[in-house]
Structures are given as structure tokens and as C-alpha cells.
Design a protein around this motif. Structure first.
Motif, PDB file in Angstrom:
ATOM      1  N   LYS A  58      12.493  13.960 -13.089  1.00  0.00           N
ATOM      2  CA  LYS A  58      12.468  12.310 -11.898  1.00  0.00           C
ATOM      3  C   LYS A  58      13.477  12.575 -11.155  1.00  0.00           C
ATOM      4  N   ILE A  59      14.579  12.991 -11.795  1.00  0.00           N
ATOM      5  CA  ILE A  59      15.443  13.711 -10.371  1.00  0.00           C
ATOM      6  C   ILE A  59      15.141  14.590  -9.023  1.00  0.00           C
ATOM      7  N   VAL A  60      13.482  15.523  -9.639  1.00  0.00           N
ATOM      8  CA  VAL A  60      13.853  16.321  -8.237  1.00  0.00           C
ATOM      9  C   VAL A  60      12.226  15.748  -7.962  1.00  0.00           C
ATOM     10  N   SER A  61      11.660  15.286  -8.336  1.00  0.00           N
ATOM     11  CA  SER A  61      10.857  13.810  -7.811  1.00  0.00           C
ATOM     12  C   SER A  61      11.327  12.875  -6.670  1.00  0.00           C
ATOM     13  N   VAL A  62      12.837  12.753  -6.753  1.00  0.00           N
ATOM     14  CA  VAL A  62      12.902  11.843  -6.023  1.00  0.00           C
ATOM     15  C   VAL A  62      13.148  12.081  -4.551  1.00  0.00           C
ATOM     16  N   PRO A  63      13.392  13.491  -4.622  1.00  0.00           N
ATOM     17  CA  PRO A  63      13.537  13.670  -2.824  1.00  0.00           C
ATOM     18  C   PRO A  63      12.285  13.796  -1.825  1.00  0.00           C
ATOM     19  N   VAL A  64      11.126  14.281  -2.783  1.00  0.00           N
ATOM     20  CA  VAL A  64       9.893  14.394  -1.949  1.00  0.00           C
ATOM     21  C   VAL A  64      10.027  12.102  -1.491  1.00  0.00           C
ATOM     22  N   ILE A  65       9.211  11.395  -2.768  1.00  0.00           N
ATOM     23  CA  ILE A  65       9.164  10.329  -2.559  1.00  0.00           C
ATOM     24  C   ILE A  65      10.418   9.712  -1.855  1.00  0.00           C
ATOM     25  N   PHE A  66      11.400   9.844  -1.842  1.00  0.00           N
ATOM     26  CA  PHE A  66      12.179   9.415  -0.330  1.00  0.00           C
ATOM     27  C   PHE A  66      11.373   9.763   0.416  1.00  0.00           C
ATOM     28  N   VAL A  67      10.860  11.050   0.930  1.00  0.00           N
ATOM     29  CA  VAL A  67      10.644  11.184   2.629  1.00  0.00           C
ATOM     30  C   VAL A  67       9.796  10.708   2.772  1.00  0.00           C
ATOM     31  N   TRP A  68       8.396  10.273   1.262  1.00  0.00           N
ATOM     32  CA  TRP A  68       7.145   9.515   2.037  1.00  0.00           C
ATOM     33  C   TRP A  68       7.742   8.165   1.838  1.00  0.00           C
ATOM     34  N   ASN A  69       8.147   7.841   1.594  1.00  0.00           N
ATOM     35  CA  ASN A  69       8.814   5.973   1.643  1.00  0.00           C
ATOM     36  C   ASN A  69       9.446   6.043   2.998  1.00  0.00           C
ATOM     37  N   VAL A 109       0.607  -1.199  -0.055  1.00  0.00           N
ATOM     38  CA  VAL A 109       0.136   0.159   0.117  1.00  0.00           C
ATOM     39  C   VAL A 109       1.183   1.368  -0.140  1.00  0.00           C
ATOM     40  N   SER A 110       1.590   1.498   0.722  1.00  0.00           N
ATOM     41  CA  SER A 110       3.044   2.523   0.877  1.00  0.00           C
ATOM     42  C   SER A 110       3.347   2.773   0.008  1.00  0.00           C
ATOM     43  N   THR A 111       3.807   1.177  -0.849  1.00  0.00           N
ATOM     44  CA  THR A 111       4.920   1.532  -1.873  1.00  0.00           C
ATOM     45  C   THR A 111       4.388   2.065  -3.591  1.00  0.00           C
ATOM     46  N   LEU A 112       3.082   1.682  -3.430  1.00  0.00           N
ATOM     47  CA  LEU A 112       2.211   1.908  -4.334  1.00  0.00           C
ATOM     48  C   LEU A 112       1.813   3.519  -4.343  1.00  0.00           C
ATOM     49  N   THR A 113       1.191   3.700  -3.299  1.00  0.00           N
ATOM     50  CA  THR A 113       1.086   5.181  -2.806  1.00  0.00           C
ATOM     51  C   THR A 113       2.053   6.219  -3.238  1.00  0.00           C
ATOM     52  N   LEU A 171       8.704   7.661   5.880  1.00  0.00           N
ATOM     53  CA  LEU A 171       8.536   8.273   6.963  1.00  0.00           C
ATOM     54  C   LEU A 171       7.035   6.966   6.705  1.00  0.00           C
ATOM     55  N   MET A 172       6.538   6.581   5.675  1.00  0.00           N
ATOM     56  CA  MET A 172       5.274   5.425   5.752  1.00  0.00           C
ATOM     57  C   MET A 172       6.238   3.905   6.005  1.00  0.00           C
ATOM     58  N   ALA A 173       7.610   3.370   5.966  1.00  0.00           N
ATOM     59  CA  ALA A 173       8.715   2.238   6.127  1.00  0.00           C
ATOM     60  C   ALA A 173       8.769   2.414   7.612  1.00  0.00           C
ATOM     61  N   ARG A 174       9.156   3.629   8.064  1.00  0.00           N
ATOM     62  CA  ARG A 174       9.566   3.868   9.274  1.00  0.00           C
ATOM     63  C   ARG A 174       8.163   4.307  10.515  1.00  0.00           C
ATOM     64  N   LEU A 175       7.406   4.751  10.771  1.00  0.00           N
ATOM     65  CA  LEU A 175       6.120   4.803  10.941  1.00  0.00           C
ATOM     66  C   LEU A 175       5.226   3.868  10.831  1.00  0.00           C
ATOM     67  N   TRP A 176       4.692   3.543   9.183  1.00  0.00           N
ATOM     68  CA  TRP A 176       3.508   2.162  10.182  1.00  0.00           C
ATOM     69  C   TRP A 176       4.106   0.932   9.542  1.00  0.00           C
ATOM     70  N   VAL A 177       5.118   0.639   8.093  1.00  0.00           N
ATOM     71  CA  VAL A 177       5.484  -0.692   7.785  1.00  0.00           C
ATOM     72  C   VAL A 177       6.037  -1.317   8.357  1.00  0.00           C
ATOM     73  N   PHE A 178       7.370  -0.796   9.510  1.00  0.00           N
ATOM     74  CA  PHE A 178       8.163  -1.878   9.550  1.00  0.00           C
ATOM     75  C   PHE A 178       8.425  -1.430  11.335  1.00  0.00           C
ATOM     76  N   GLN A 179       6.955  -0.903  11.426  1.00  0.00           N
ATOM     77  CA  GLN A 179       7.011  -0.384  13.132  1.00  0.00           C
ATOM     78  C   GLN A 179       7.193  -1.352  14.745  1.00  0.00           C
ATOM     79  N   ALA A 180       7.740  -1.542  15.319  1.00  0.00           N
ATOM     80  CA  ALA A 180       7.561  -2.579  16.575  1.00  0.00           C
ATOM     81  C   ALA A 180       6.216  -3.027  16.416  1.00  0.00           C
ATOM     82  N   SER A 181       5.903  -4.161  17.227  1.00  0.00           N
ATOM     83  CA  SER A 181       4.859  -4.549  17.121  1.00  0.00           C
ATOM     84  C   SER A 181       4.777  -4.412  18.332  1.00  0.00           C
TER      85      SER A 181
END
Length: 118
Positions: free
Chosen positions: A95-106, A69-73, A108-118
């Protein structure tokens, strides 16, 4: 340390993404479909490396769904941003301009939602 590892994984997958995107655009593929193809190539590698190395998370179905869900978004956001910017500047620059924006999105989603400790 997690942020540095995420950045390394991101550098590997982003390099693959940008090189493939540029090649597809040079072969006359429009920016949006080129972005979908190039961005998608790094998704499996990103999941595996981030799960095992960056966040050292176990494997779970819920986690895989969240990652999807996070990567498809992220893919949707990236494609919209690249397609828009490509109307203003050359597609590889967009494409290069978009990279930092998408890096931040990915991240935050990975750290706060996808791989958070349960």
C-alpha cells in the motif's frame, strides 16, 4: 501553491487510507477489497477539499463527473498495484509503495482535467 495544497489534502486522505487499509488487513481482509474500502473513504473529502481549497473551483456537474472518473480510475490502478505488490511484499508495504504512483496520477488528472479553468 496549488501543488503544496494538493499535497496537504493528499496527506490527510492518504493517512486515513493507509490506517484503514492496515486495520482491515489486520482483520484478515484480503488486500484488494481492503484497498477498495480504504481508498474509497477519502474520495468525498478529497473532492471537497481540492475543489474548494486547492483549486478554488466552482461546483459543476461536469466537474463532479470528471472527478468521479479520475478517482475511480485511480482506485482501479491502486487496487491492481496493491494486489500485485501484496504477492511480493507484505500488504501494508505494498500500500505504501503504491501511494506515490497514485498521487502523481491523481494530481495530474485534477490539475489538467478535473479542475482546469474553463
Amino acid at each position: 501553491m496549488t501543488t503544496a495544497r494538493f499535497a496537504v489534502v493528499g496527506a490527510v486522505t492518504t493517512t486515513l487510507d493507509v490506517v484503514l487499509f492496515t486495520g482491515l488487513v489486520m482483520m484478515s481482509l484480503a488486500a484488494a477489497p481492503a484497498n477498495v474500502l480504504s481508498y474509497s473513504t477519502g474520495i468525498v473529502v478529497s473532492y471537497q477539499l481540492n475543489r474548494t481549497w486547492t483549486f478554488r473551483a466552482g461546483r459543476s456537474y461536469a466537474q463532479a463527473v470528471k472527478f468521479g472518473v479520475s478517482t475511480l480510475t485511480g482506485l482501479l490502478l491502486s487496487t491492481l498495484l496493491v494486489a500485485f505488490l501484496a504477492t511480493l511484499i507484505p500488504a501494508p508495504a505494498a500500500k505504501i509503495v503504491s501511494v506515490p504512483v497514485i498521487f502523481v496520477w491523481n494530481y495530474l488528472m485534477a490539475r489538467l482535467w478535473v479542475f482546469q479553468a474553463s
